[in-house]
Write an enzyme that holds these catalytic residues in place. Structure first.
Site, PDB file in Angstrom:
ATOM      1  N   HIS A 169       0.819  -1.227   0.000  1.00  0.00           N
ATOM      2  CA  HIS A 169       0.000   0.000   0.000  1.00  0.00           C
ATOM      3  C   HIS A 169       0.850   1.274   0.000  1.00  0.00           C
ATOM      4  O   HIS A 169       0.309   2.365  -0.185  1.00  0.00           O
ATOM      5  CB  HIS A 169      -0.932   0.038   1.218  1.00  0.00           C
ATOM      6  N   ASP A 205      -2.646 -10.388  -2.524  1.00  0.00           N
ATOM      7  CA  ASP A 205      -3.211  -9.958  -1.240  1.00  0.00           C
ATOM      8  C   ASP A 205      -4.704  -9.656  -1.421  1.00  0.00           C
ATOM      9  O   ASP A 205      -5.143  -9.316  -2.521  1.00  0.00           O
ATOM     10  CB  ASP A 205      -2.471  -8.694  -0.780  1.00  0.00           C
ATOM     11  N   HIS A 207      -6.263  -7.120  -0.460  1.00  0.00           N
ATOM     12  CA  HIS A 207      -6.450  -5.691  -0.734  1.00  0.00           C
ATOM     13  C   HIS A 207      -5.689  -5.266  -1.990  1.00  0.00           C
ATOM     14  O   HIS A 207      -4.586  -5.761  -2.243  1.00  0.00           O
ATOM     15  CB  HIS A 207      -5.963  -4.865   0.463  1.00  0.00           C
ATOM     16  N   ASP A 294      -4.378 -12.844   3.406  1.00  0.00           N
ATOM     17  CA  ASP A 294      -5.649 -12.377   3.967  1.00  0.00           C
ATOM     18  C   ASP A 294      -6.843 -12.732   3.074  1.00  0.00           C
ATOM     19  O   ASP A 294      -7.973 -12.315   3.350  1.00  0.00           O
ATOM     20  CB  ASP A 294      -5.614 -10.869   4.294  1.00  0.00           C
TER      21      ASP A 294
HETATM   22  C1  SP5 Z   1      -1.128  -5.113   3.912  1.00  0.00           C
HETATM   23  C2  SP5 Z   1      -2.593  -5.140   4.226  1.00  0.00           C
HETATM   24  O1  SP5 Z   1      -3.223  -6.197   4.138  1.00  0.00           O
HETATM   25  N1  SP5 Z   1      -3.168  -3.998   4.667  1.00  0.00           N
HETATM   26  C3  SP5 Z   1      -4.542  -3.951   4.979  1.00  0.00           C
HETATM   27  C4  SP5 Z   1      -4.952  -2.690   5.652  1.00  0.00           C
HETATM   28  C5  SP5 Z   1      -6.389  -2.699   6.051  1.00  0.00           C
HETATM   29  N2  SP5 Z   1      -6.695  -1.608   6.914  1.00  0.00           N
HETATM   30  C6  SP5 Z   1      -8.084  -1.413   7.233  1.00  0.00           C
HETATM   31  C7  SP5 Z   1      -8.568  -2.503   8.106  1.00  0.00           C
HETATM   32  C8  SP5 Z   1      -9.906  -2.291   8.739  1.00  0.00           C
HETATM   33  C9  SP5 Z   1      -9.851  -2.983  10.069  1.00  0.00           C
HETATM   34  N3  SP5 Z   1     -11.116  -3.363  10.529  1.00  0.00           N
HETATM   35  C10 SP5 Z   1     -11.135  -3.570  11.966  1.00  0.00           C
HETATM   36  C11 SP5 Z   1     -12.274  -4.421  12.331  1.00  0.00           C
HETATM   37  C12 SP5 Z   1     -12.405  -4.472  13.805  1.00  0.00           C
HETATM   38  N4  SP5 Z   1     -13.361  -5.452  14.168  1.00  0.00           N
HETATM   39 ZN    ZN Z   2      -4.200  -7.106   2.652  1.00  0.00          ZN
END
Ligand code: SP5
Ligand code: ZN
Length: 353
Positions: A169, A205, A207, A294
């Site tokens: 990212h 990934d 994302h 993920d």
């Molecule tokens: C490298 C990578 O996989 N980065 C992913 C970043 C995602 N960030 C946002 C995540 C939202 C987190 N949600 C929290 C849920 C709490 N129950």
């Molecule tokens: Zn990710």
């Protein structure tokens, strides 16, 4: 396959990330790497090495991908944070003000003196805490990426950069999504600089790999492909649509394959095959795989439903490209499964390679 491991990774250890108005415990934790290391000990793929990269070489490799003003910011961020308020030494660095994009008339060309403002200029979310050891950990990860690229340039079929924090990212001059230095982009650029005229990046990934896309968006020598959750509903939201095909000389050299939340292995695998076909058509001489786990059914922040045994088939499919391949470690937050899933993918690759 050699694994390059960053001995400083545990120095990056966030306490909390901002999520919808609350501070919640970080998902991106040092234990993720411990699970991968444990599984690699149980099922060795090859030597585990600390990267031997001279500071000058590392800095040059990072500078090929990131701007000087951004790396200067990262290198001094912690000291400036503590200088704002000595009590900040107990708190992670998180932004709370942003310039939006230049479409909204805010200026990104002027670097504010105020550190909180500078932080907002370089960070696109409040979910990526930075702390005293982040710069050291991120540099150690980038060194793994450089060492892995060098290994492949030296004739190895593959190499694994076991990097943490993740990288895909992070863009030329921004952090976000738990990422600070774009390890996959650093590896891809190192492959180009080492003589590969065409390098493909195939990001698996959950994302979208927005940072990598942005870094290479106007280039024809690096093809970027990403299979990911549809940004209409999934992080990072503001990039990753199918109509983003590259720009200028890079037109046609970016491919996004967004899939709806809930997608299972069969449909995911079909998208991967489409990505692999693009890599083949491009005529790549080397491949970089930002390896996020993920996509796993048990992942707490993601929405695909791949199973542990599926990762063997993912590795096999990636090996079918027949290319020298660098893997970087990206997401995967079902911590107790991430080691088995990662090593399954790499073992599937090795078996088929
Ligand atoms: C490298 C990578 O996989 N980065 C992913 C970043 C995602 N960030 C946002 C995540 C939202 C987190 N949600 C929290 C849920 C709490 N129950
Ligand atoms: Zn990710």
């Amino acid at each position: 396959m050699k694994t390059f491991h960053n001995p400083h990774q545990a120095l990056h250890q966030g306490q909390q990330e901002m999520f919808r108005g609350r501070l919640v415990p970080c998902h991106e934790v040092p234990a993720r790497l411990d699970f991968v290391l444990n599984e690699l000990q149980r099922r060795p793929l090859g030597a585990l090495e600390i990267p031997m990269v001279a500071d000058t070489e590392l800095e040059a490799a990072i500078a090929r991908v990131h701007t000087q003003r951004y790396t200067d910011f990262l290198a001094s961020a912690w000291d400036h944070w503590v200088a704002m308020d000595p009590a900040n030494a107990q708190r992670d660095v998180l932004p709370s003000v942003w310039p939006l994009s230049n479409q909204h008339a805010f200026r990104a060309d002027v670097l504010p003196t105020n550190f909180a403002a500078r932080l907002g200029l370089f960070a696109f979310d409040a979910g990526s805490p930075l702390m005293a050891g982040t710069w050291m950990a991120a540099r150690g990860g980038a060194a793994c990426a450089v060492a892995a690229a060098r290994e492949v340039l030296g004739g190895a079929r593959s190499a694994f950069a076991l990097t943490r924090p993740p990288g895909h990212h992070a863009g030329p001059d921004f952090l976000g999504g738990y990422c600070f230095l774009n390890n996959a982009a650093i590896a891809a650029q190192a492959l180009v600089d080492g003589g590969e005229s065409r390098v493909a990046v195939l990001d698996v990934d959950y994302h979208h790999g927005n940072g990598t896309q942005t870094i290479f968006y106007e280039r024809a020598d690096v093809l970027t492909v990403s299979v990911h959750g549809d940004p209409m509903t999934e992080y990072p939201f503001f990039l990753g649509h199918a109509d983003e095909r590259g720009a200028g000389p890079g037109t046609g050299f970016n491919l996004n394959l967004p899939l709806p939340r809930g997608t299972g292995f069969a449909a995911w695998r079909a998208a991967l095959d489409q990505g692999l076909q693009a890599v083949k058509d491009f005529g790549a001489g080397a491949l970089v795989v930002p390896m996020g786990l993920d996509t796993f059914e048990g992942d707490p922040i993601s929405g695909f439903t791949l199973k542990t045994e599926d990762y063997l088939a993912v590795g096999e499919a990636l090996a079918s490209a027949g290319l020298p391949t660098v893997f970087t470690f990206e997401g995967g937050y079902a911590v107790d499964a991430v080691g088995v899933n990662a090593v399954n993918l790499l073992e599937g690759f090795e078996r088929a390679a």
